[in-house]
Design an enzyme around this catalytic site. Sequence first.
Site, mmCIF file in Angstrom:
data_model
loop_
_atom_site.group_PDB
_atom_site.id
_atom_site.type_symbol
_atom_site.label_atom_id
_atom_site.label_comp_id
_atom_site.label_asym_id
_atom_site.label_seq_id
_atom_site.Cartn_x
_atom_site.Cartn_y
_atom_site.Cartn_z
ATOM 1 N N LYS A 6 0.809 -1.222 0.000
ATOM 2 C CA LYS A 6 0.000 0.000 0.000
ATOM 3 C C LYS A 6 0.841 1.271 0.000
ATOM 4 C CE LYS A 6 -4.073 -2.112 2.124
ATOM 5 N NZ LYS A 6 -5.084 -2.032 3.209
ATOM 6 N N ASP B 287 -10.312 2.008 1.625
ATOM 7 C CA ASP B 287 -10.483 1.488 2.982
ATOM 8 C C ASP B 287 -11.165 2.518 3.875
ATOM 9 O OD1 ASP B 287 -9.325 -1.029 2.609
ATOM 10 O OD2 ASP B 287 -7.301 -0.289 3.008
#
Length: 279
Positions: free
Chosen positions: A72, A109
């Site tokens: 990420k 997210d």
Amino acid sequence: MTARATDARRAAVLGSPIAHSLSPVLHRAAYEELKLTGWSYDRFEIDEAALSKFFAELGPEWAGLSLTMPLKRAVLPLLDEISETAASVEAVNTVVFTEDGRRVGDNTDIPGMVAALRERGIEQVDSAAILGAGATASSALAALARVCTGEVVAYVRSEARAAEMRQWGERLDVELRTADWADADRALRAPLVIATTPAGTTDALASAVPERPATLFDVLYDPWPTALAARWSMYGGAVVSGLDLLVHQAVLQVEQMTGRVPAPLEAMRKAGERALAGR
């Protein structure tokens, strides 16, 4: 651009380890529901060292990628642009390839957490607690910046982690206080508790769940329920699961990659539930 059902397009989830990922189940369920017969979604075991080479070999048929740990942050130098949401936590879990070849990163997210909470009627709280201080905790803090009007207390194991969380609090403009993990049972009295720790870490806290707990958001989904979530539910508290988060963030990914809005939330959720039940 809206995707045509006959377009031969590819997408995938990358990470290491990746065999456990439910993303293929969720995205394929969406493609089926949306009748995108030419679309495929795979998984690839890719670590930080292999990421650049993987990107270099992608062809024009690629629509997007989902990224999990440890990629990420490693992906950031490979992108042409990132969203404000992704920049706020320096983490990208979604890459969309545009028609002109640009690589655009986003973080679903954070809005996924907010959407999962809203689905359970949690629009706003006046305080909250976070268990843990890893990468997911920073996303949780960013989500709380949108729903929490007061203090957030993060329970952590080390001063180094505490310092990191305080930095994230300043950056995200959240009123944050850190506390020692030894006092983590105090977190369970908060109006909203977000558990961001690995499997087994919060098991010892199950016996400390108060008689009338409020809301627990446990980001784990396998194994499920966790000991903490099971005790929380037994005492009548509201529980938001890691599957709720996974589905809501995947819905946003599908919409970005395919151009189809809205993505089929319930079909994706049911596919995820079936897959977990079969494990």
